[in-house]
Design a protein around this motif. Sequence first.
Motif, PDB file in Angstrom:
ATOM      1  N   VAL A  23       1.336  -1.414  -0.329  1.00  0.00           N
ATOM      2  CA  VAL A  23       0.175   0.055   0.168  1.00  0.00           C
ATOM      3  C   VAL A  23       0.697   0.840  -0.009  1.00  0.00           C
ATOM      4  O   VAL A  23       0.950   1.817  -0.810  1.00  0.00           O
ATOM      5  N   ILE A  24       2.106   1.119   0.734  1.00  0.00           N
ATOM      6  CA  ILE A  24       2.790   2.709   0.720  1.00  0.00           C
ATOM      7  C   ILE A  24       3.223   3.077  -0.295  1.00  0.00           C
ATOM      8  O   ILE A  24       3.454   4.279  -0.540  1.00  0.00           O
ATOM      9  N   THR A  25       4.125   2.203  -1.569  1.00  0.00           N
ATOM     10  CA  THR A  25       4.309   2.195  -2.401  1.00  0.00           C
ATOM     11  C   THR A  25       3.229   2.770  -4.016  1.00  0.00           C
ATOM     12  O   THR A  25       3.278   3.119  -4.635  1.00  0.00           O
ATOM     13  N   ARG A  26       2.107   1.512  -3.803  1.00  0.00           N
ATOM     14  CA  ARG A  26       0.938   1.494  -4.354  1.00  0.00           C
ATOM     15  C   ARG A  26       1.382   0.806  -5.873  1.00  0.00           C
ATOM     16  O   ARG A  26       0.875   1.206  -6.975  1.00  0.00           O
ATOM     17  N   ALA A  95     -11.990  -6.644  -7.944  1.00  0.00           N
ATOM     18  CA  ALA A  95     -11.332  -5.107  -9.061  1.00  0.00           C
ATOM     19  C   ALA A  95     -11.848  -5.244 -10.588  1.00  0.00           C
ATOM     20  O   ALA A  95     -11.985  -6.552 -10.688  1.00  0.00           O
ATOM     21  N   ASP A  96     -12.383  -5.118 -11.121  1.00  0.00           N
ATOM     22  CA  ASP A  96     -12.571  -5.416 -12.515  1.00  0.00           C
ATOM     23  C   ASP A  96     -11.621  -5.025 -12.798  1.00  0.00           C
ATOM     24  O   ASP A  96     -10.289  -4.702 -12.965  1.00  0.00           O
ATOM     25  N   GLU A  97     -10.919  -6.506 -13.897  1.00  0.00           N
ATOM     26  CA  GLU A  97     -10.141  -6.306 -14.486  1.00  0.00           C
ATOM     27  C   GLU A  97     -10.161  -6.560 -15.569  1.00  0.00           C
ATOM     28  O   GLU A  97      -9.339  -7.472 -16.820  1.00  0.00           O
ATOM     29  N   ARG A  98     -11.454  -5.854 -17.082  1.00  0.00           N
ATOM     30  CA  ARG A  98     -11.233  -6.051 -18.127  1.00  0.00           C
ATOM     31  C   ARG A  98      -9.819  -5.276 -18.915  1.00  0.00           C
ATOM     32  O   ARG A  98      -9.775  -3.796 -18.546  1.00  0.00           O
ATOM     33  N   LEU A  99      -9.920  -6.209 -19.874  1.00  0.00           N
ATOM     34  CA  LEU A  99      -8.513  -5.985 -20.016  1.00  0.00           C
ATOM     35  C   LEU A  99      -7.138  -6.047 -19.027  1.00  0.00           C
ATOM     36  O   LEU A  99      -6.596  -5.845 -20.594  1.00  0.00           O
ATOM     37  N   SER A 100      -7.064  -6.454 -18.941  1.00  0.00           N
ATOM     38  CA  SER A 100      -5.592  -6.982 -17.874  1.00  0.00           C
ATOM     39  C   SER A 100      -4.819  -7.512 -18.785  1.00  0.00           C
ATOM     40  O   SER A 100      -3.913  -7.422 -18.896  1.00  0.00           O
ATOM     41  N   SER A 101      -5.472  -8.833 -18.828  1.00  0.00           N
ATOM     42  CA  SER A 101      -4.557  -9.832 -19.845  1.00  0.00           C
ATOM     43  C   SER A 101      -4.329  -9.475 -20.921  1.00  0.00           C
ATOM     44  O   SER A 101      -2.475  -9.748 -21.562  1.00  0.00           O
ATOM     45  N   PHE A 102      -4.899  -9.079 -21.995  1.00  0.00           N
ATOM     46  CA  PHE A 102      -4.676  -7.945 -23.238  1.00  0.00           C
ATOM     47  C   PHE A 102      -3.740  -6.843 -22.855  1.00  0.00           C
ATOM     48  O   PHE A 102      -2.511  -6.932 -23.538  1.00  0.00           O
ATOM     49  N   LEU A 135      -4.956  -0.210  -6.598  1.00  0.00           N
ATOM     50  CA  LEU A 135      -4.547   0.346  -5.623  1.00  0.00           C
ATOM     51  C   LEU A 135      -4.073   1.691  -5.465  1.00  0.00           C
ATOM     52  O   LEU A 135      -4.472   2.469  -4.796  1.00  0.00           O
ATOM     53  N   ASN A 136      -4.095   2.089  -6.157  1.00  0.00           N
ATOM     54  CA  ASN A 136      -3.981   3.758  -7.503  1.00  0.00           C
ATOM     55  C   ASN A 136      -5.410   4.345  -7.450  1.00  0.00           C
ATOM     56  O   ASN A 136      -5.906   5.093  -8.291  1.00  0.00           O
ATOM     57  N   ASP A 137      -6.428   3.111  -7.496  1.00  0.00           N
ATOM     58  CA  ASP A 137      -7.640   4.020  -8.084  1.00  0.00           C
ATOM     59  C   ASP A 137      -8.279   4.105  -5.935  1.00  0.00           C
ATOM     60  O   ASP A 137      -8.489   4.428  -5.448  1.00  0.00           O
ATOM     61  N   GLU A 138      -8.532   5.471  -6.652  1.00  0.00           N
ATOM     62  CA  GLU A 138      -9.354   6.583  -5.873  1.00  0.00           C
ATOM     63  C   GLU A 138     -10.408   6.553  -5.193  1.00  0.00           C
ATOM     64  O   GLU A 138     -10.446   6.848  -3.929  1.00  0.00           O
ATOM     65  N   ASN A 139     -10.781   5.084  -5.685  1.00  0.00           N
ATOM     66  CA  ASN A 139     -11.764   4.800  -4.776  1.00  0.00           C
ATOM     67  C   ASN A 139     -11.558   3.981  -3.982  1.00  0.00           C
ATOM     68  O   ASN A 139     -12.735   3.407  -2.674  1.00  0.00           O
ATOM     69  N   ASN A 140     -10.936   3.632  -3.184  1.00  0.00           N
ATOM     70  CA  ASN A 140     -10.884   2.826  -3.090  1.00  0.00           C
ATOM     71  C   ASN A 140     -10.111   2.479  -1.505  1.00  0.00           C
ATOM     72  O   ASN A 140      -8.648   2.827  -0.977  1.00  0.00           O
ATOM     73  N   THR A 141     -11.017   3.192  -0.940  1.00  0.00           N
ATOM     74  CA  THR A 141     -10.491   4.877   0.495  1.00  0.00           C
ATOM     75  C   THR A 141      -9.794   3.526   1.203  1.00  0.00           C
ATOM     76  O   THR A 141      -8.877   4.042   2.555  1.00  0.00           O
ATOM     77  N   VAL A 142     -10.128   1.895   1.354  1.00  0.00           N
ATOM     78  CA  VAL A 142     -10.250   0.697   2.683  1.00  0.00           C
ATOM     79  C   VAL A 142      -8.520   0.909   2.490  1.00  0.00           C
ATOM     80  O   VAL A 142      -8.580   0.128   3.706  1.00  0.00           O
ATOM     81  N   ILE A 143      -8.688   1.082   2.087  1.00  0.00           N
ATOM     82  CA  ILE A 143      -6.675   0.703   2.735  1.00  0.00           C
ATOM     83  C   ILE A 143      -5.774   1.862   2.520  1.00  0.00           C
ATOM     84  O   ILE A 143      -4.440   1.543   3.852  1.00  0.00           O
ATOM     85  N   ILE A 144      -6.602   2.687   3.311  1.00  0.00           N
ATOM     86  CA  ILE A 144      -5.989   3.989   3.125  1.00  0.00           C
ATOM     87  C   ILE A 144      -6.262   3.928   5.131  1.00  0.00           C
ATOM     88  O   ILE A 144      -5.373   4.966   5.678  1.00  0.00           O
ATOM     89  N   THR A 145      -7.294   3.824   5.002  1.00  0.00           N
ATOM     90  CA  THR A 145      -7.355   4.667   6.779  1.00  0.00           C
ATOM     91  C   THR A 145      -6.945   3.549   8.037  1.00  0.00           C
ATOM     92  O   THR A 145      -5.918   2.798   7.268  1.00  0.00           O
TER      93      THR A 145
END
Length: 145
Positions: A23-26, A95-102, A135-145
């Motif tokens: 989390v610290i380095t994302r 996590a929405d992983e659409r196109l991650s394999s591509f 990790l870099n999604d601003e909506n995932n505030t749960v990881i910072i609290t």
Amino acid sequence: MKINTLLGFDFGTGNIGIAVGQVITRTASALKPLKARDGIPDWDHIAQLIDEWKPDAVVVGIPFNMDGTESEMSRRARKFGKRIHGRFNLPFYEADERLSSFEAKDWAGKLGHHGHYKSKPVDGMAAQIILESWLNDENNTVIIT
């Protein structure tokens, strides 16, 4: 609960990509993929990974269809995440992983991969992409609290 270390998974029926992230380095690093039989992993191997990396939570990529609807694979990936949660008592995030394999194949190609994905899978790279995106999604505030 403070989350520092995560394991990320790119669920597949033959291979399951894995990455470890901070989390610290994302950032995340790809690990060697696990073999699976019709999506069923060697749970002992996953236990070893959890023992080694001591994650505070796991992130599993959910392969939605391009229009955002569920697919059979998205249901199976979610079930895999719920099983990790149930077996190891770890929080499970999707996590929405659409196109991650591509994206992983494109990235691997730029690094000199010649497209032999059976003998040299890129599932770990896909897991890394999934985890770093989460990790870099601003909506995932749960990881910072």
